[in-house]
Design a protein around this motif. Sequence first.
Motif, PDB file in Angstrom:
ATOM      1  N   GLY A  54      44.713 -49.508   5.645  1.00 21.00           N
ATOM      2  CA  GLY A  54      45.649 -48.661   4.869  1.00 21.00           C
ATOM      3  C   GLY A  54      44.957 -47.661   4.528  1.00 21.00           C
ATOM      4  N   PRO A  55      43.996 -47.916   3.497  1.00 23.82           N
ATOM      5  CA  PRO A  55      43.352 -47.044   2.744  1.00 23.82           C
ATOM      6  C   PRO A  55      42.644 -45.786   4.254  1.00 23.82           C
ATOM      7  N   VAL A  56      42.300 -46.437   4.434  1.00 22.55           N
ATOM      8  CA  VAL A  56      41.572 -45.208   6.105  1.00 22.55           C
ATOM      9  C   VAL A  56      42.955 -44.621   6.538  1.00 22.55           C
ATOM     10  N   ALA A  57      43.656 -44.488   7.015  1.00 23.76           N
ATOM     11  CA  ALA A  57      44.612 -44.016   7.819  1.00 23.76           C
ATOM     12  C   ALA A  57      45.159 -42.933   6.068  1.00 23.76           C
ATOM     13  N   MET A  58      45.128 -43.245   4.984  1.00 19.77           N
ATOM     14  CA  MET A  58      45.703 -42.890   4.184  1.00 19.77           C
ATOM     15  C   MET A  58      44.893 -41.585   3.196  1.00 19.77           C
ATOM     16  N   MET A  59      43.695 -41.784   3.575  1.00 15.23           N
ATOM     17  CA  MET A  59      42.228 -40.804   3.229  1.00 15.23           C
ATOM     18  C   MET A  59      42.657 -39.576   4.191  1.00 15.23           C
ATOM     19  N   VAL A  60      42.727 -40.311   5.654  1.00 19.83           N
ATOM     20  CA  VAL A  60      42.766 -39.558   6.767  1.00 19.83           C
ATOM     21  C   VAL A  60      43.662 -38.498   6.339  1.00 19.83           C
ATOM     22  N   THR A  61      44.958 -38.584   6.327  1.00 22.39           N
ATOM     23  CA  THR A  61      46.042 -38.086   6.173  1.00 22.39           C
ATOM     24  C   THR A  61      45.873 -36.799   4.586  1.00 22.39           C
ATOM     25  N   LEU A  62      45.095 -37.918   3.608  1.00 18.20           N
ATOM     26  CA  LEU A  62      45.224 -36.348   2.826  1.00 18.20           C
ATOM     27  C   LEU A  62      44.077 -35.452   3.081  1.00 18.20           C
ATOM     28  N   LEU A  63      43.200 -35.945   3.557  1.00 19.66           N
ATOM     29  CA  LEU A  63      42.057 -35.167   3.968  1.00 19.66           C
ATOM     30  C   LEU A  63      42.230 -34.087   4.783  1.00 19.66           C
ATOM     31  N   LYS A  64      43.273 -34.195   6.059  1.00 21.20           N
ATOM     32  CA  LYS A  64      44.313 -33.710   6.715  1.00 21.20           C
ATOM     33  C   LYS A  64      44.857 -32.407   6.117  1.00 21.20           C
ATOM     34  N   VAL A  65      45.661 -32.280   5.279  1.00 23.34           N
ATOM     35  CA  VAL A  65      46.230 -31.935   4.242  1.00 23.34           C
ATOM     36  C   VAL A  65      45.711 -31.032   3.898  1.00 23.34           C
ATOM     37  N   PHE A  97      37.723 -36.373  13.507  1.00 23.72           N
ATOM     38  CA  PHE A  97      37.294 -35.320  14.870  1.00 23.72           C
ATOM     39  C   PHE A  97      38.289 -35.157  15.283  1.00 23.72           C
ATOM     40  N   ASP A  98      39.106 -36.763  15.219  1.00 25.40           N
ATOM     41  CA  ASP A  98      40.170 -36.719  16.966  1.00 25.40           C
ATOM     42  C   ASP A  98      41.746 -35.691  16.140  1.00 25.40           C
ATOM     43  N   ARG A  99      41.981 -35.299  14.324  1.00 30.06           N
ATOM     44  CA  ARG A  99      43.209 -35.219  13.804  1.00 30.06           C
ATOM     45  C   ARG A  99      42.292 -33.526  13.261  1.00 30.06           C
ATOM     46  N   GLY A 100      41.258 -32.879  13.727  1.00 30.86           N
ATOM     47  CA  GLY A 100      40.540 -31.485  13.687  1.00 30.86           C
ATOM     48  C   GLY A 100      39.916 -31.688  12.821  1.00 30.86           C
ATOM     49  N   ILE A 101      39.817 -32.183  11.280  1.00 27.64           N
ATOM     50  CA  ILE A 101      39.198 -32.374  10.243  1.00 27.64           C
ATOM     51  C   ILE A 101      37.948 -31.619  10.302  1.00 27.64           C
ATOM     52  N   ILE A 102      36.976 -32.204  10.883  1.00 24.90           N
ATOM     53  CA  ILE A 102      35.521 -31.829  10.602  1.00 24.90           C
ATOM     54  C   ILE A 102      35.529 -31.242  12.198  1.00 24.90           C
ATOM     55  N   THR A 103      34.421 -31.062  12.735  1.00 23.95           N
ATOM     56  CA  THR A 103      33.584 -30.537  13.585  1.00 23.95           C
ATOM     57  C   THR A 103      32.942 -31.495  14.531  1.00 23.95           C
TER      58      THR A 103
END
Length: 500
Positions: free
Chosen positions: A412-423, A468-474
């Motif tokens: 759960g925390p992993v998915a939520m943090m990825v969503t926050l960083l994406k926004v 990387f898959d969500r396009g957050i980092i290079t």
Amino acid sequence: MMPPFPVTSVTGRGPADRAPLPGPGPGPGAAPVPPVMAVPAAELGAADRVPFATGPCPVAAEEEEEEDGDEELLGAGGPRTWTPQEKLLHEARLKAKAKRRLRRTSSRDSARESLSEGAEPGPEPGSPKGRTHDRRSRMGKGRGLPKKGGAGGKGVWGAPGVVYGYQEPDARDPNYDEVAQGDTVYATVVPELEEGELEKNVQPMVLEYFEHGDTSEVMELLRGLNLGSRRHAVPSLAVALALEGKASHRELTSRLLSDLVGHVVTPEDIAWAFDKMLRDLPDLILDTPEAPQMLGQFIARAVADHALPLDFLERYKGRVDCEHARAALDRAAVLLRIKRDVNRLDNVWGVGGGQRPVKHLVKEMNLLLREYLLSGEVSEAEHCLRELEVPHFHHELVYEAVVMVLEGSGEGPVAMMVTLLKVLWETGLVTLDQMNRGFQRVYEELGDISLDVPLAHSLLERLVELCFDRGIITRALRDACPARGRKRFVSEGDGGQVKQ
């Protein structure tokens, strides 16, 4: 014995020399012309020997001639019907007679006044010599006195006996001498600003002040303006702009009001500005719903900074009908009552982002992330991050988010943090540079983190792949992620050496 003189007429001409009067000849109904009386020459000579003083004056003679002419026009038999030519002649004689009488009266009055003053009698009024320098009216009007009482004319400086006071030299005078006036001081005159011009000049100053925060520069710029009776508009405009800005802008505005007192404005000017804003609160809440609470905090801070009179709140007790104004005054009274032992309400707007200690910012971001994991509201987390006003320190949020994922448990925390960083990445709140610095700090401290979290390497690799898959980092940042080295130990016969 001398021979007798020939008989002549009274006028000195013979009967044949007498010219008839103009006009038509005698008609059938006209009276006959009386015969001319003949006078002996001896009697005429006796009349000529009479002294001049006993005879009639020339003016009287003229009048007698005019009367004779009138009688001739009237006729011996009484009034008769005049022809147009006779009527015009009669009117001209009457006008000439009236003018002569008026001229004679004026001459007598002026001669009498000159003789009463002891002056020598001048030339006769009718002589050409007397009319050369005569300043009396020649129109036959008035008493014949000099115009302007003798105070006018060429080379005359005024009436006799008039004393003139000192007069300032006129720069437009042809005889004006600038050197003779002493030292000349040239000063720049700045006109007083109108209401529209004041807002046009002051608003850019306040907005620029929100960027550099230097109150001395604002004071110098305001001194160059002629605010005049509109000095109270400066605090009012600054507070109105701060209400629409951030907390750091409101803190800077409170400092500006405190520094302007005594230099540009007075406490009464600031009181007038807040009084106007209290009356305008129904309009201010349309753009800023929290305007009553914010204005109350401004008032409390200004009273604590001695920018407002201490009795400012006492002036409104029982006199306020607007509910928004009452809410603002109540807010100010509560803050001053709580901070009665503190001279300054320095933290009424919180501490500015760039002025907060690093430990405090780290604590705030850690608390922000924990609240997000509990509530799952991305918008609230984004709002709290903006309120911190530390865009240069957003790499700390990325670092804390990654570490929290490594130290947590579950998916759960992993998915939520990825969503926050994406926004945060899509909104631009966290820039590419801040994102890279946050992950690189985790890479550098991964060895220490793995002491407390043995599975830190594997968790980090999975998190990096998701980002990387969500396009957050290079791709370069993903390839820079450290991988845990696999070391195989040989058997006991190999002497305990590690094979690479």
